[in-house]
Design an enzyme around this catalytic site. Sequence first.
Site, PDB file in Angstrom:
ATOM      1  N   THR A  35       0.829  -1.206   0.000  1.00  0.00           N
ATOM      2  CA  THR A  35       0.000   0.000   0.000  1.00  0.00           C
ATOM      3  C   THR A  35       0.864   1.257   0.000  1.00  0.00           C
ATOM      4  O   THR A  35       0.467   2.289  -0.561  1.00  0.00           O
ATOM      5  CB  THR A  35      -0.947   0.037   1.220  1.00  0.00           C
ATOM      6  OG1 THR A  35      -0.193  -0.160   2.417  1.00  0.00           O
ATOM      7  CG2 THR A  35      -2.005  -1.041   1.113  1.00  0.00           C
ATOM      8  N   ARG A  41      -8.717  -4.874   2.594  1.00  0.00           N
ATOM      9  CA  ARG A  41      -9.569  -4.770   3.776  1.00  0.00           C
ATOM     10  C   ARG A  41      -9.439  -3.466   4.557  1.00  0.00           C
ATOM     11  O   ARG A  41     -10.098  -3.296   5.558  1.00  0.00           O
ATOM     12  CB  ARG A  41      -9.284  -5.947   4.714  1.00  0.00           C
ATOM     13  CG  ARG A  41      -9.761  -7.256   4.125  1.00  0.00           C
ATOM     14  CD  ARG A  41      -9.332  -8.454   4.921  1.00  0.00           C
ATOM     15  NE  ARG A  41      -9.887  -9.661   4.345  1.00  0.00           N
ATOM     16  CZ  ARG A  41      -9.401 -10.256   3.279  1.00  0.00           C
ATOM     17  NH1 ARG A  41      -8.356  -9.770   2.657  1.00  0.00           N
ATOM     18  NH2 ARG A  41      -9.966 -11.359   2.801  1.00  0.00           N
ATOM     19  N   HIS A  58       0.279 -16.351  -3.238  1.00  0.00           N
ATOM     20  CA  HIS A  58      -0.932 -16.151  -4.037  1.00  0.00           C
ATOM     21  C   HIS A  58      -0.641 -15.903  -5.519  1.00  0.00           C
ATOM     22  O   HIS A  58      -1.501 -15.416  -6.249  1.00  0.00           O
ATOM     23  CB  HIS A  58      -1.748 -14.995  -3.452  1.00  0.00           C
ATOM     24  CG  HIS A  58      -2.230 -15.275  -2.058  1.00  0.00           C
ATOM     25  ND1 HIS A  58      -2.483 -14.290  -1.121  1.00  0.00           N
ATOM     26  CD2 HIS A  58      -2.497 -16.452  -1.430  1.00  0.00           C
ATOM     27  CE1 HIS A  58      -2.881 -14.848   0.013  1.00  0.00           C
ATOM     28  NE2 HIS A  58      -2.891 -16.151  -0.151  1.00  0.00           N
ATOM     29  N   CYS A  97      -3.016 -19.762 -30.223  1.00  0.00           N
ATOM     30  CA  CYS A  97      -4.108 -20.727 -30.446  1.00  0.00           C
ATOM     31  C   CYS A  97      -5.500 -20.159 -30.189  1.00  0.00           C
ATOM     32  O   CYS A  97      -6.499 -20.822 -30.465  1.00  0.00           O
ATOM     33  CB  CYS A  97      -3.896 -21.974 -29.590  1.00  0.00           C
ATOM     34  SG  CYS A  97      -4.280 -21.725 -27.836  1.00  0.00           S
ATOM     35  N   THR A 119       0.233  -7.247   7.343  1.00  0.00           N
ATOM     36  CA  THR A 119      -0.833  -8.230   7.151  1.00  0.00           C
ATOM     37  C   THR A 119      -1.694  -8.319   8.393  1.00  0.00           C
ATOM     38  O   THR A 119      -1.187  -8.244   9.519  1.00  0.00           O
ATOM     39  CB  THR A 119      -0.273  -9.628   6.808  1.00  0.00           C
ATOM     40  OG1 THR A 119      -1.352 -10.574   6.788  1.00  0.00           O
ATOM     41  CG2 THR A 119       0.763 -10.081   7.803  1.00  0.00           C
ATOM     42  N   ASN A 144       2.524  -3.773  11.957  1.00  0.00           N
ATOM     43  CA  ASN A 144       1.283  -3.521  11.236  1.00  0.00           C
ATOM     44  C   ASN A 144       0.670  -2.230  11.773  1.00  0.00           C
ATOM     45  O   ASN A 144       0.913  -1.843  12.907  1.00  0.00           O
ATOM     46  CB  ASN A 144       0.306  -4.693  11.419  1.00  0.00           C
ATOM     47  CG  ASN A 144      -0.751  -4.742  10.336  1.00  0.00           C
ATOM     48  OD1 ASN A 144      -0.460  -4.569   9.156  1.00  0.00           O
ATOM     49  ND2 ASN A 144      -1.990  -4.963  10.717  1.00  0.00           N
TER      50      ASN A 144
END
Length: 242
Positions: free
Chosen positions: A28, A36, A121, A154, A192, A215
Site C-alpha cells: 500500500t 480490507r 498467491h 491458439c 498483514t 502492522n
Amino acid sequence: MTQQIEQFVKMVEESNNIVFFGGAGVSTESGIPDFRSVDGLYNQKYDYPPETILSHTFYMRKPEEFYRFYRDKMLCLTAKPNTAHKVLAKLEEAGKLKAVVTQNIDGLHQLAGSKNVFELHGSVHRNYCQHCGKLFDARYVLESTDPVPVCDACGGRIKPDVVLYEEGLDDQTMRDSIYYISHADMLIIGGTSLAVYPAAGLIDYYQGDKLVLINKTKTPMDSRANLVIQGSIGEVFGQIPL
C-alpha cells in the site's frame, strides 16, 4: 528512535537467518490498494463484491466482468518498490535475510532486488493460455483489446497465475515457505492482518524467540509476538542501518 524500534534493530543485527512474511500493507505504501483497509477494495462499490469477482467460479462464469475489474484494480504496473522492499533486498544481499514469503501478487520484492521470494498467491506477471500453456506477461493482459485476453498462438483464454478464491495454494510454495519459517532465527511479519488462511497459519511453524509483528492495526496474533510495532512498515525498516 523509539525503544521498540531500537529493540527491532538490535534483533535484526543479532540475527543471521531472518525470514520476512508480508501482506498487502507492504505494497500500500507503493500505491497498491489493500483489500480490507478503510479505503481498500472491499469498501468500494462494484456490481459484485471483490471477493466474488476474484473467485474461480466468477472467473469461469463471467470472464469479461472478471477482467474488467482485474485490469482496473489488480494490474498496478506503474508501482515502484518502497523502503521496505528495498531494505529487505539489501538484507538478503548481506546474507542476513534468507527468504521473503509474500501474500502479494505485484512482484515488487523482485523488482527491488530480492531473489528468494515465495509468492503464496501467485503473480500478475505470470499469465498462461489455458489451452496450449503459452506464457504471457502482465503488459500483454493489460493492453489486450479483447474483453477477455486470448492467446496469440491458439486463441485460448489466458488466465493470470494468481490464486483465486476457491483455489488452493501451490504445494511446493507452501512447503518452501514452511521450511524457511521453521528454520528462521527471526521471523518478521509485516503489513498483514493475519486473517487469510492458510497463509496466516504459517506463523505456527516458527520455533524461535524473535517474532516481530509490524502492522498499522492490531492483529489476532499480537499476543504471540516477542515484539509488536504499530506503524508504517516503510518507516520502521528505514531505521535499519545498512
